[in-house]
Design an enzyme around this catalytic site. Structure first.
Site, PDB file in Angstrom:
ATOM      1  CG  ASP A  67      56.247  23.165  46.547  1.00 28.43           C
ATOM      2  OD1 ASP A  67      57.075  23.394  47.605  1.00 28.43           O
ATOM      3  OD2 ASP A  67      55.913  21.844  46.677  1.00 28.43           O
ATOM      4  CG  ASN A 136      49.905  11.864  46.388  1.00 32.19           C
ATOM      5  OD1 ASN A 136      50.984  12.128  46.440  1.00 32.19           O
ATOM      6  ND2 ASN A 136      48.871  12.651  45.951  1.00 32.19           N
ATOM      7  CG  HIS A 138      52.871  15.172  46.156  1.00 31.47           C
ATOM      8  ND1 HIS A 138      51.767  14.978  46.646  1.00 31.47           N
ATOM      9  CD2 HIS A 138      53.796  15.741  46.905  1.00 31.47           C
ATOM     10  CE1 HIS A 138      52.016  15.822  47.829  1.00 31.47           C
ATOM     11  NE2 HIS A 138      53.186  15.972  47.940  1.00 31.47           N
ATOM     12  CD  GLU A 143      48.842  16.351  44.547  1.00 30.46           C
ATOM     13  OE1 GLU A 143      49.583  15.114  44.620  1.00 30.46           O
ATOM     14  OE2 GLU A 143      48.259  16.882  45.524  1.00 30.46           O
TER      15      GLU A 143
HETATM   16  C1  GLP Z   1      54.312  18.670  50.492  1.00 28.20           C
HETATM   17  C2  GLP Z   1      55.428  19.382  49.852  1.00 28.20           C
HETATM   18  C3  GLP Z   1      56.488  18.438  49.156  1.00 28.20           C
HETATM   19  C4  GLP Z   1      56.877  17.586  50.229  1.00 28.20           C
HETATM   20  C5  GLP Z   1      55.555  16.623  50.811  1.00 28.20           C
HETATM   21  C6  GLP Z   1      55.952  15.663  52.021  1.00 28.20           C
HETATM   22  O1  GLP Z   1      53.211  18.324  49.742  1.00 28.20           O
HETATM   23  N1  GLP Z   1      54.921  20.142  48.455  1.00 28.20           N
HETATM   24  O2  GLP Z   1      57.517  19.066  48.598  1.00 28.20           O
HETATM   25  O3  GLP Z   1      57.920  16.840  49.747  1.00 28.20           O
HETATM   26  O4  GLP Z   1      54.668  17.540  51.298  1.00 28.20           O
HETATM   27  O5  GLP Z   1      55.914  16.429  53.197  1.00 28.20           O
HETATM   28  P1  GLP Z   1      56.330  15.814  54.466  1.00 28.20           P
HETATM   29  O6  GLP Z   1      57.903  16.135  54.544  1.00 28.20           O
HETATM   30  O7  GLP Z   1      55.798  16.800  55.602  1.00 28.20           O
HETATM   31  O8  GLP Z   1      55.981  14.537  54.564  1.00 28.20           O
END
Ligand code: GLP
Length: 243
Positions: A67, A136, A138, A143
Site C-alpha cells: 500500500d 482494527n 485491517h 479496512e
Molecule cells: C498501517 C499499514 C498496515 C500495517 C498497520 C499496522 O495501517 N497499512 O500494513 O500492518 O498499519 O501498523 P504497525 O505495524 O505500525 O502496528
C-alpha cells in the site's frame, strides 16, 4: 495455519527474515510482497544483517508493496516508498527498478490501481507476502467493512486507522485520508503469507484467527481461507488465543 509465539519483535522479525531468506535462496528472482509499519522493522534489520553476512543476495529479487498513502510523494518521510528505501532497499543490493510501491501522487488513480494489479500478475504473484495487522484487524489498508475490495484500489481510511497512524505525523490533520492498497484477492495471489503482530493492542485481531467463522468486519480473519499462512506473534499479541 501455523502460529509461532516468540519472545519479542526481535525474535519474531528474525523468524520472518529466515522465511524470506529461504524463499530467496530457493528462487533468486523471488517476488516478495512487502509491508510497512513498525511491525516488520526488526525483520528488515535481520534481512540487512543476513545480506551483510552473505547469507543471501537481493540482486534478482523483485518486490511489490501492499500500500501507499494517497497524496504523499516517495520523498515524503512518511510515505511507504520512503520507508522501504530507508528500512531495506538502501542497505541491500536490490535493483530499485524492480521494487514496486503504488504511486501516491498518480495523475490518474484508476489507471494506477489497474496497472498495479496487472504488475502483480505480470510478476507471477508474490512468492511470499509479509503482512502486519491494524488494531482494527485491517490488512494492507483493507479496512473493516461489509464489503471488501478484491483488487488494488483507493481506500478511505477509518478514523481509528487515521488516529493510530497519526503517531508518525506532526498532527492528526497531516495523516492522509486515503490510501492505495492491494485488495484481498491481490494479497491472496501470494503462494505463502507471513503475518506478524506484536503487542497487546493486536491481541483481538489475532484471536479472530481462531474463530470458526470469518468476517469482513475483521479483514485479517479472512486469512483462514489461504492454505499457507504462518503467523508470528509475541506473547502479548497471542494473549487472547486459547492456550
Ligand atoms: C498501517 C499499514 C498496515 C500495517 C498497520 C499496522 O495501517 N497499512 O500494513 O500492518 O498499519 O501498523 P504497525 O505495524 O505500525 O502496528
Amino acid at each position: 495455519m501455523k502460529i509461532i509465539v516468540c519472545k519479542d519483535s526481535k525474535e519474531g522479525g528474525l523468524k520472518a527474515a529466515e522465511i524470506l531468506r529461504d524463499v530467496i535462496n530457493e528462487k533468486n528472482d523471488a517476488v516478495l510482497g512487502l509491508a510497512t509499519g513498525s511491525t516488520p522493522i526488526d525483520m528488515y534489520k535481520s534481512l540487512i544483517k543476513m545480506y551483510e553476512n552473505k547469507e543471501l543476495t537481493f540482486k534478482d529479487v523483485k518486490s511489490v508493496n501492499l500500500d501507499e498513502y494517497v497524496g504523499l510523494s516517495g520523498e515524503h518521510d512518511q510515505s511507504y516508498r520512503y520507508f522501504m528505501n530507508d528500512n531495506l532497499f538502501n542497505h541491500v543490493d536490490i535493483n530499485k527498478g524492480n521494487t514496486y510501491v503504488p504511486n501516491g501522487l498518480a495523475d490518474d488513480y484508476d489507471a494506477e490501481v489497474k496497472e498495479y494489479e496487472e504488475r502483480i500478475d505480470r510478476l507471477g504473484g508474490q512468492d511470499v507476502q509479509i503482512l502486519g495487522v491494524g488494531v482494527n484487524g485491517h490488512i494492507g489498508f483493507n479496512e473493516p467493512a461489509e464489503k471488501l475490495e478484491l483488487y488494488t484500489h483507493v481506500e478511505d481510511l477509518t478514523q481509528s486507522t487515521i488516529d493510530a497512524n497519526s503517531r508518525n505525523f506532526a498532527s492528526v490533520d497531516d495523516v492522509p485520508k486515503q490510501a492505495i492498497s492491494m485488495g484481498l484477492r491481490s494479497i491472496f495471489k501470494a503462494k505463502k503469507i507471513v503475518l506478524m503482530a506484536f503487542g497487546e493492542n493486536k491481541a483481538d485481531a489475532i484471536a479472530s484467527l481462531e474463530y470458526s467463522k470469518v468476517s469482513t468486519l475483521v479483514p485479517v480473519s479472512l486469512l483462514k481461507l489461504h492454505d499457507d499462512v504462518t503467523v508470528i506473534v509475541d506473547e502479548a499479541a497471542a494473549s487472547k488465543l486459547s492456550k
